[in-house]
Motif scaffolding. Sequence first.
Motif, mmCIF file in Angstrom:
data_model
loop_
_atom_site.group_PDB
_atom_site.id
_atom_site.type_symbol
_atom_site.label_atom_id
_atom_site.label_comp_id
_atom_site.label_asym_id
_atom_site.label_seq_id
_atom_site.Cartn_x
_atom_site.Cartn_y
_atom_site.Cartn_z
ATOM 1 N N ASN A 146 -65.205 89.893 -44.470
ATOM 2 C CA ASN A 146 -64.625 90.483 -43.265
ATOM 3 C C ASN A 146 -65.108 89.834 -41.976
ATOM 4 O O ASN A 146 -64.918 90.382 -40.901
ATOM 5 N N GLY A 147 -65.753 88.670 -42.099
ATOM 6 C CA GLY A 147 -66.246 88.003 -40.897
ATOM 7 C C GLY A 147 -65.110 87.520 -40.010
ATOM 8 O O GLY A 147 -63.939 87.470 -40.413
ATOM 9 N N TYR A 148 -65.451 87.150 -38.781
ATOM 10 C CA TYR A 148 -64.446 86.662 -37.843
ATOM 11 C C TYR A 148 -63.792 85.382 -38.366
ATOM 12 O O TYR A 148 -64.445 84.517 -38.940
ATOM 13 N N THR A 149 -62.479 85.260 -38.144
ATOM 14 C CA THR A 149 -61.782 84.029 -38.489
ATOM 15 C C THR A 149 -62.257 82.890 -37.602
ATOM 16 O O THR A 149 -62.505 81.781 -38.062
ATOM 17 N N TYR A 150 -62.407 83.176 -36.312
ATOM 18 C CA TYR A 150 -62.882 82.169 -35.357
ATOM 19 C C TYR A 150 -63.814 82.835 -34.368
ATOM 20 O O TYR A 150 -63.559 83.955 -33.920
ATOM 21 N N TYR A 151 -64.898 82.138 -34.031
ATOM 22 C CA TYR A 151 -65.852 82.712 -33.086
ATOM 23 C C TYR A 151 -66.386 81.635 -32.152
ATOM 24 O O TYR A 151 -66.783 80.552 -32.590
ATOM 25 N N ASN A 152 -66.374 81.924 -30.857
ATOM 26 C CA ASN A 152 -67.016 81.084 -29.861
ATOM 27 C C ASN A 152 -67.484 81.999 -28.738
ATOM 28 O O ASN A 152 -66.711 82.769 -28.185
ATOM 29 N N SER A 153 -68.764 81.917 -28.409
ATOM 30 C CA SER A 153 -69.342 82.846 -27.447
ATOM 31 C C SER A 153 -69.170 82.402 -26.001
ATOM 32 O O SER A 153 -69.474 83.158 -25.077
ATOM 33 N N SER A 154 -68.681 81.180 -25.765
ATOM 34 C CA SER A 154 -68.605 80.651 -24.411
ATOM 35 C C SER A 154 -67.424 81.242 -23.642
ATOM 36 O O SER A 154 -66.363 81.514 -24.203
ATOM 37 N N ASN A 155 -67.592 81.411 -22.337
ATOM 38 C CA ASN A 155 -66.483 81.875 -21.503
ATOM 39 C C ASN A 155 -65.675 80.715 -20.920
ATOM 40 O O ASN A 155 -64.787 80.916 -20.114
ATOM 41 N N ASN A 156 -65.991 79.477 -21.339
ATOM 42 C CA ASN A 156 -65.251 78.314 -20.849
ATOM 43 C C ASN A 156 -64.245 77.787 -21.859
ATOM 44 O O ASN A 156 -63.517 76.845 -21.567
ATOM 45 N N ASP A 157 -64.211 78.362 -23.049
ATOM 46 C CA ASP A 157 -63.329 77.841 -24.071
ATOM 47 C C ASP A 157 -62.013 78.607 -24.107
ATOM 48 O O ASP A 157 -61.849 79.638 -23.466
ATOM 49 N N SER A 158 -61.065 78.090 -24.891
ATOM 50 C CA SER A 158 -59.793 78.779 -25.077
ATOM 51 C C SER A 158 -59.369 78.632 -26.530
ATOM 52 O O SER A 158 -59.704 77.650 -27.198
ATOM 53 N N VAL A 159 -58.616 79.605 -27.024
ATOM 54 C CA VAL A 159 -58.085 79.540 -28.378
ATOM 55 C C VAL A 159 -56.635 80.008 -28.365
ATOM 56 O O VAL A 159 -56.309 81.039 -27.782
ATOM 57 N N GLU A 186 -55.260 89.503 -34.754
ATOM 58 C CA GLU A 186 -55.821 89.084 -33.470
ATOM 59 C C GLU A 186 -57.265 89.529 -33.307
ATOM 60 O O GLU A 186 -58.076 88.828 -32.684
ATOM 61 N N ALA A 187 -57.616 90.675 -33.871
ATOM 62 C CA ALA A 187 -58.974 91.198 -33.707
ATOM 63 C C ALA A 187 -60.023 90.294 -34.341
ATOM 64 O O ALA A 187 -61.203 90.346 -33.959
ATOM 65 N N ASN A 188 -59.629 89.462 -35.298
ATOM 66 C CA ASN A 188 -60.573 88.573 -35.963
ATOM 67 C C ASN A 188 -60.721 87.223 -35.281
ATOM 68 O O ASN A 188 -61.403 86.340 -35.781
ATOM 69 N N ILE A 189 -60.057 87.062 -34.147
ATOM 70 C CA ILE A 189 -60.248 85.885 -33.291
ATOM 71 C C ILE A 189 -61.098 86.330 -32.121
ATOM 72 O O ILE A 189 -60.630 87.052 -31.231
ATOM 73 N N ARG A 190 -62.365 85.917 -32.087
ATOM 74 C CA ARG A 190 -63.286 86.415 -31.071
ATOM 75 C C ARG A 190 -63.753 85.291 -30.151
ATOM 76 O O ARG A 190 -64.243 84.264 -30.598
ATOM 77 N N THR A 191 -63.577 85.502 -28.875
ATOM 78 C CA THR A 191 -64.064 84.560 -27.880
ATOM 79 C C THR A 191 -64.284 85.288 -26.566
ATOM 80 O O THR A 191 -63.579 86.251 -26.259
#
Length: 260
Positions: free
Chosen positions: A164-177, A188-193
């Motif tokens: 059940n882990g995130y499909t995609y994770y990036n903690s930065s506020n400068n990135d985009s997905v 959508e809930a499993n895409i975390r940024t």
Amino acid sequence: KIQNSESREFGAIYTRSVTEYDSLILSNIEISDCICSRSSILSTNYFLSLDSTVLMNNEARTVLLAGNNLSLTNSKILFNQSRYEIIGVSGDEVNIENTLIAENNGRTCIIGHGSTRFDIPSNFRIINSTLANNFFIDDRYKIYSENANLNMYIVNSIIWNEGNGYTYYNSSNNDSVLVAYSDIKGGEANIRTNGTKIWDDGNISEVPLFADTSSGDFSLSNDSPCVNKGTDLFIWQGDTLVNITEYFGSAPDMGAFENT
């Protein structure tokens, strides 16, 4: 074909470059049933291009380690055992297209991405690919990036893995997905940024109904909700991410394989 080899240090293919501009291009190769206890099955700090390549039934610290840009097309990474991620990459341009990454076991994630060049944007594209049935002990995320300036694009793809882990994770506020015309477990809930998330047209979150995963067949069954649900053309901010001219049915399918 490289098969049934064992190495403590250097894996099946291990290369190091003196400049960042060198490249290693491999096509139509198979590396299978190899063991590397301390490094990767395939490791290089060149620009690495793999086409029609199979990495299967290997055991290593990391199966594929690319210290520079990576192009992975028309390939299969199946039934491997990794003590960390399946793929580790540090480049500013990563393209995974028409590729299957499935039935791998590891500790951390499918793809771990990091770059030391935070001054320029990095682009990471997963196009018409299938990432499925991969299992990890640390079930936190499937694709993880440490880059503070990353543009992630997921189009016409299936990402449906164990846990059940995130499909995609990036903690930065400068990135985009950006996610479009893809089947994502957890939606959508499993895409975390903390950056910009664009959940675009055509996305679903339904069991893909692959043909026969026990034998490594991740083509789509006739009843799959991913059949005819992709897009033949997708342009984002002037960049053509998808341009498919030949396909079966009313539209291309999601994932690495067309249902015929």
